[in-house]
Design an enzyme around this catalytic site. Structure first.
Site, PDB file in Angstrom:
ATOM      1  N   ASP A  72       0.857  -1.180   0.000  1.00 34.24           N
ATOM      2  CA  ASP A  72       0.000   0.000   0.000  1.00 34.24           C
ATOM      3  C   ASP A  72       0.896   1.234   0.000  1.00 34.24           C
ATOM      4  O   ASP A  72       1.800   1.354   0.838  1.00 34.24           O
ATOM      5  CB  ASP A  72      -0.925   0.007   1.218  1.00 34.24           C
ATOM      6  CG  ASP A  72      -2.103  -0.949   1.051  1.00 34.24           C
ATOM      7  OD1 ASP A  72      -2.194  -1.602  -0.006  1.00 34.24           O
ATOM      8  OD2 ASP A  72      -2.930  -1.026   1.982  1.00 34.24           O
ATOM      9  N   HIS A 123      -5.929   2.594  -4.862  1.00 31.52           N
ATOM     10  CA  HIS A 123      -6.229   2.640  -3.425  1.00 31.52           C
ATOM     11  C   HIS A 123      -7.059   3.875  -3.083  1.00 31.52           C
ATOM     12  O   HIS A 123      -7.125   4.291  -1.916  1.00 31.52           O
ATOM     13  CB  HIS A 123      -4.923   2.633  -2.628  1.00 31.52           C
ATOM     14  CG  HIS A 123      -5.055   2.157  -1.210  1.00 31.52           C
ATOM     15  ND1 HIS A 123      -5.996   1.235  -0.798  1.00 31.52           N
ATOM     16  CD2 HIS A 123      -4.348   2.480  -0.095  1.00 31.52           C
ATOM     17  CE1 HIS A 123      -5.861   1.014   0.499  1.00 31.52           C
ATOM     18  NE2 HIS A 123      -4.877   1.760   0.952  1.00 31.52           N
ATOM     19  N   HIS A 127      -8.149   8.173  -0.469  1.00 39.75           N
ATOM     20  CA  HIS A 127      -8.112   7.156   0.581  1.00 39.75           C
ATOM     21  C   HIS A 127      -9.356   7.228   1.462  1.00 39.75           C
ATOM     22  O   HIS A 127      -9.323   6.967   2.670  1.00 39.75           O
ATOM     23  CB  HIS A 127      -6.846   7.281   1.435  1.00 39.75           C
ATOM     24  CG  HIS A 127      -6.497   6.042   2.207  1.00 39.75           C
ATOM     25  ND1 HIS A 127      -6.734   5.920   3.559  1.00 39.75           N
ATOM     26  CD2 HIS A 127      -5.953   4.872   1.818  1.00 39.75           C
ATOM     27  CE1 HIS A 127      -6.335   4.736   3.977  1.00 39.75           C
ATOM     28  NE2 HIS A 127      -5.851   4.070   2.939  1.00 39.75           N
ATOM     29  N   HIS A 220       3.520  -2.512   3.848  1.00 39.27           N
ATOM     30  CA  HIS A 220       3.530  -1.070   3.638  1.00 39.27           C
ATOM     31  C   HIS A 220       4.959  -0.632   3.323  1.00 39.27           C
ATOM     32  O   HIS A 220       5.897  -1.004   4.044  1.00 39.27           O
ATOM     33  CB  HIS A 220       2.998  -0.337   4.867  1.00 39.27           C
ATOM     34  CG  HIS A 220       1.528  -0.500   5.064  1.00 39.27           C
ATOM     35  ND1 HIS A 220       0.986  -1.633   5.646  1.00 39.27           N
ATOM     36  CD2 HIS A 220       0.477   0.299   4.742  1.00 39.27           C
ATOM     37  CE1 HIS A 220      -0.339  -1.519   5.678  1.00 39.27           C
ATOM     38  NE2 HIS A 220      -0.669  -0.364   5.138  1.00 39.27           N
TER      39      HIS A 220
END
Length: 244
Positions: A72, A123, A127, A220
């Site tokens: 991400d 994504h 967000h 991440h």
């Protein structure tokens, strides 16, 4: 228009197309849980696939010999170039889920991801948690980033990851209607707090022990620990017989 051929191949081989059904907008927070079957596959992830596969939403892939590594990309913390170096060295294709700010401010890294054969995922432009939005705004959250990446990078994204891990049946349907498949994950750990990074040796052992066929691993890229252990983790997965 540039469309990543490997993305289409992954779609066809791992995530089959299925029919859609009506859905409500009750917000659900995703979690893969701790209970696993005899193959170390999280029971909750398997149940998610069974319940929402008809909406092209998956927490496990259908390839029980493969582990898919995903990152991400909410913001840049100086580690992504090193992560890309490791992936290139190990000949691994990953999925990078971009937010709008990342796509707009990190063009060199995004172009490198594309040029080195990685998959770009969506994504959300801001967000935002999709179940908190009306359907029109949810579509805008998805498609404004889709269009930005297409217009600025010539790349057509096909995978969406719900911000905050929050979804509903209705939003999964909206994602599908936008031409996307939704990918959650079947393995993750607390790696995102840059001020409290987990110990590399413990993290490596935890992720290695949790390896399972069809795994979608969430990492991440802001994590110093992930950057340090990534190469050895890939080697450990392969030593267990998995394709990465």
């Amino acid at each position: 228009m540039k469309i990543n051929a490997s993305t289409a191949l992954l779609t066809a081989a791992v995530f089959p197309c299925t029919a859609v059904y009506a859905a409500d907008n009750t917000k659900i927070g995703y979690g893969q849980g701790t209970a696993v079957d005899e193959k170390k596959r999280p029971v909750d992830a398997m149940q998610f696939n069974s319940r929402f596969g008809d909406l092209d939403a998956f927490a496990l892939s259908g390839d029980d010999k493969r582990i898919i590594i995903t990152f991400d990309q909410g913001y840049e913390n100086g580690y992504t170039a090193r992560i890309l170096d490791t992936l290139r060295e190990k000949n691994v294709q990953a999925i990078f889920f971009l937010t709008g700010p990342y796509a707009k401010t990190e063009s060199a890294l995004v172009k490198r991801m594309i040029n080195e054969g990685h998959i770009l995922g969506n994504h959300g432009m801001t967000h935002a948690s999709l179940p908190t939005l009306c359907e029109e705004d949810a579509k805008k959250e998805i498609m404004s980033l889709h269009d930005y990446v297409m217009n600025n990078y010539g790349y057509q994204m096909q995978y969406f990851r719900c911000p905050c891990g929050e979804y509903s049946e209705q939003t999964l349907e909206t994602v599908k209607n936008c031409g996307y498949k939704t990918l959650f994950w079947s393995s993750a750990y607390v790696d995102w707090d840059i001020n409290c990074q987990p110990a590399p040796a413990e993290s490596l052992q935890k992720l290695t022990d949790a390896a399972h066929g069809g795994e979608i691993l969430l990492l991440h890229s802001v994590s110093a620990t992930n950057t340090e252990i990534l190469g050895q983790l890939i080697d450990n997965f392969r030593a267990k017989g998995f394709k990465v």
